[in-house]
Design a protein around this motif. Sequence first.
Motif, PDB file in Angstrom:
ATOM      1  N   THR A 278      53.780  45.890  22.100  1.00 39.96           N
ATOM      2  CA  THR A 278      53.452  47.099  22.856  1.00 39.96           C
ATOM      3  C   THR A 278      52.748  48.084  21.939  1.00 39.96           C
ATOM      4  O   THR A 278      53.160  48.289  20.789  1.00 39.96           O
ATOM      5  CB  THR A 278      54.720  47.744  23.442  1.00 39.96           C
ATOM      6  OG1 THR A 278      55.334  46.824  24.353  1.00 39.96           O
ATOM      7  CG2 THR A 278      54.403  49.038  24.171  1.00 39.96           C
TER       8      THR A 278
ATOM      9  N   PRO B  96      44.068  51.804  28.151  1.00 43.57           N
ATOM     10  CA  PRO B  96      43.935  50.515  28.841  1.00 43.57           C
ATOM     11  C   PRO B  96      42.496  50.051  28.972  1.00 43.57           C
ATOM     12  O   PRO B  96      42.220  48.851  28.929  1.00 43.57           O
ATOM     13  CB  PRO B  96      44.556  50.792  30.221  1.00 43.57           C
ATOM     14  CG  PRO B  96      45.482  51.936  30.005  1.00 43.57           C
ATOM     15  CD  PRO B  96      44.839  52.782  28.945  1.00 43.57           C
TER      16      PRO B  96
ATOM     17  N   PRO C  65      41.727  44.071  31.741  1.00 45.17           N
ATOM     18  CA  PRO C  65      42.629  44.012  32.899  1.00 45.17           C
ATOM     19  C   PRO C  65      43.907  43.207  32.681  1.00 45.17           C
ATOM     20  O   PRO C  65      44.810  43.258  33.519  1.00 45.17           O
ATOM     21  CB  PRO C  65      41.758  43.356  33.978  1.00 45.17           C
ATOM     22  CG  PRO C  65      40.750  42.545  33.215  1.00 45.17           C
ATOM     23  CD  PRO C  65      40.466  43.346  31.983  1.00 45.17           C
ATOM     24  N   ASP C  66      43.995  42.464  31.581  1.00 45.54           N
ATOM     25  CA  ASP C  66      45.219  41.693  31.339  1.00 45.54           C
ATOM     26  C   ASP C  66      46.321  42.542  30.728  1.00 45.54           C
ATOM     27  O   ASP C  66      47.415  42.028  30.459  1.00 45.54           O
ATOM     28  CB  ASP C  66      44.922  40.504  30.411  1.00 45.54           C
ATOM     29  CG  ASP C  66      44.148  39.405  31.112  1.00 45.54           C
ATOM     30  OD1 ASP C  66      44.343  39.242  32.330  1.00 45.54           O
ATOM     31  OD2 ASP C  66      43.342  38.724  30.461  1.00 45.54           O
ATOM     32  N   TYR C  67      46.050  43.810  30.496  1.00 50.53           N
ATOM     33  CA  TYR C  67      47.051  44.705  29.916  1.00 50.53           C
ATOM     34  C   TYR C  67      47.564  45.661  30.985  1.00 50.53           C
ATOM     35  O   TYR C  67      46.857  46.000  31.935  1.00 50.53           O
ATOM     36  CB  TYR C  67      46.454  45.486  28.746  1.00 50.53           C
ATOM     37  CG  TYR C  67      46.229  44.629  27.526  1.00 50.53           C
ATOM     38  CD1 TYR C  67      47.141  44.606  26.484  1.00 50.53           C
ATOM     39  CD2 TYR C  67      45.103  43.807  27.431  1.00 50.53           C
ATOM     40  CE1 TYR C  67      46.950  43.813  25.375  1.00 50.53           C
ATOM     41  CE2 TYR C  67      44.898  43.002  26.324  1.00 50.53           C
ATOM     42  CZ  TYR C  67      45.832  43.004  25.302  1.00 50.53           C
ATOM     43  OH  TYR C  67      45.640  42.202  24.206  1.00 50.53           O
ATOM     44  N   ARG C  68      48.807  46.093  30.823  1.00 51.06           N
ATOM     45  CA  ARG C  68      49.389  47.049  31.774  1.00 51.06           C
ATOM     46  C   ARG C  68      50.119  48.142  31.009  1.00 51.06           C
ATOM     47  O   ARG C  68      50.648  47.919  29.907  1.00 51.06           O
ATOM     48  CB  ARG C  68      50.348  46.338  32.724  1.00 51.06           C
ATOM     49  CG  ARG C  68      51.487  45.597  32.053  1.00 51.06           C
ATOM     50  CD  ARG C  68      52.324  44.827  33.065  1.00 51.06           C
ATOM     51  NE  ARG C  68      53.342  44.020  32.402  1.00 51.06           N
ATOM     52  CZ  ARG C  68      54.543  44.471  32.056  1.00 51.06           C
ATOM     53  NH1 ARG C  68      54.876  45.729  32.307  1.00 51.06           N
ATOM     54  NH2 ARG C  68      55.425  43.674  31.473  1.00 51.06           N
TER      55      ARG C  68
ATOM     56  N   THR D 118      53.133  50.676  30.347  1.00 51.40           N
ATOM     57  CA  THR D 118      54.581  50.770  30.535  1.00 51.40           C
ATOM     58  C   THR D 118      55.039  52.091  29.934  1.00 51.40           C
ATOM     59  O   THR D 118      54.282  52.753  29.206  1.00 51.40           O
ATOM     60  CB  THR D 118      55.312  49.605  29.827  1.00 51.40           C
ATOM     61  OG1 THR D 118      55.252  49.814  28.406  1.00 51.40           O
ATOM     62  CG2 THR D 118      54.680  48.263  30.172  1.00 51.40           C
TER      63      THR D 118
ATOM     64  N   LEU E 256      51.150  50.372  25.997  1.00 52.80           N
ATOM     65  CA  LEU E 256      50.319  49.337  26.604  1.00 52.80           C
ATOM     66  C   LEU E 256      50.772  47.966  26.128  1.00 52.80           C
ATOM     67  O   LEU E 256      51.005  47.757  24.936  1.00 52.80           O
ATOM     68  CB  LEU E 256      48.853  49.562  26.209  1.00 52.80           C
ATOM     69  CG  LEU E 256      47.801  48.765  26.993  1.00 52.80           C
ATOM     70  CD1 LEU E 256      47.725  49.264  28.438  1.00 52.80           C
ATOM     71  CD2 LEU E 256      46.436  48.885  26.323  1.00 52.80           C
TER      72      LEU E 256
ATOM     73  N   ASP F 129      50.051  41.691  29.978  1.00 50.96           N
ATOM     74  CA  ASP F 129      50.731  41.155  31.159  1.00 50.96           C
ATOM     75  C   ASP F 129      50.740  39.632  31.032  1.00 50.96           C
ATOM     76  O   ASP F 129      49.829  38.938  31.468  1.00 50.96           O
ATOM     77  CB  ASP F 129      49.994  41.595  32.427  1.00 50.96           C
ATOM     78  CG  ASP F 129      50.763  41.253  33.700  1.00 50.96           C
ATOM     79  OD1 ASP F 129      51.593  40.337  33.657  1.00 50.96           O
ATOM     80  OD2 ASP F 129      50.519  41.898  34.738  1.00 50.96           O
TER      81      ASP F 129
ATOM     82  N   ARG G 204      50.429  37.418  34.194  1.00 48.94           N
ATOM     83  CA  ARG G 204      49.064  37.392  34.739  1.00 48.94           C
ATOM     84  C   ARG G 204      48.213  36.368  34.002  1.00 48.94           C
ATOM     85  O   ARG G 204      47.479  35.587  34.607  1.00 48.94           O
ATOM     86  CB  ARG G 204      48.451  38.787  34.634  1.00 48.94           C
ATOM     87  CG  ARG G 204      46.984  38.873  35.065  1.00 48.94           C
ATOM     88  CD  ARG G 204      46.424  40.252  34.724  1.00 48.94           C
ATOM     89  NE  ARG G 204      44.988  40.299  34.937  1.00 48.94           N
ATOM     90  CZ  ARG G 204      44.405  40.849  35.995  1.00 48.94           C
ATOM     91  NH1 ARG G 204      45.149  41.375  36.942  1.00 48.94           N
ATOM     92  NH2 ARG G 204      43.091  40.860  36.099  1.00 48.94           N
TER      93      ARG G 204
END
Length: 286
Positions: A66, A72, A77-80, A82, A86, A89, A92
């Motif tokens: 993290t 982001p 787009p593969d990260y989210r 929290t 960051l 995912d 995904r």
Amino acid sequence: MPAAVLGRTEWLARRDAHTERVDRWLVPHLARRRQGVKHPVEDFLFTYYSHRPAQLRRWHPGAGVTLRDADPAGFGPDYRATPAGLTLDVDRVRQRRNESIDWIRDLLQATMGRAAHLGCFGMHEWAMVYRQTQDEVRHNAWPLRLSPERTAAIVEERGVRCSHFDAYRFFTAPARPLNLLNPTRETQRDNEQPGCLHANMDLYKWAYKLSPLVGSELVADCFELARDIRTLDMRASPYDLAALGYPPVRIETAEGRAEYVAAQRTFAERAAPLRARLLAALTALA
């Protein structure tokens, strides 16, 4: 999966160190590409392998990490986001990669479980030019060290013991029956062994195919190994690349074969912990 949290200062330092490291390899390659200059040794890692320079340069922390105070938009787009920061995912990514993840894991485990065989002497490169003229060979801008007739005679005298399908598929048609094995894509997991230069070079391929699930430092470690192996591969080849600063390893002599085996053993030793790190990353995803 154990989680790690990196503060902004720490992850920026890792990102910048990665960029600085890979730029030592990328900048000369990109300069040659702009000038239309081909390099028979260095270009391989960017032409045979599908990972583009920009992809190698981009830093990923890997699964389970993290990043605090990370944008982001800078990671894709593969990260989210929290509450902690960051993070990748993983689910995904795995939805797209499950089949290849399993295939790579099985291949790495099978390879790791075998003893290293060091008796091929790099004859795969010779089999790729067997019974070809100077104009027909892949790197025809560079001369062969021996005549086509003498090159063919060396192949016939030494024989070929190549277990790696992606090398074997580039053999000339008359060279294929001379190989001890008939490797196929379907039998790849049955044939690959940890002494093979190309199996160890391909750790780079498996690392970047697993990215961003594995960290970019591991991808770069595998790239560096592949780059060093490629140098031996071409020094032991039938090409004369002395003008580029690559003195030949003359595998047509006993001394050259001993030199090749010693280097091959060293590369197998360097590859073993990288293969183990890739497997550990895959195990953590299970």
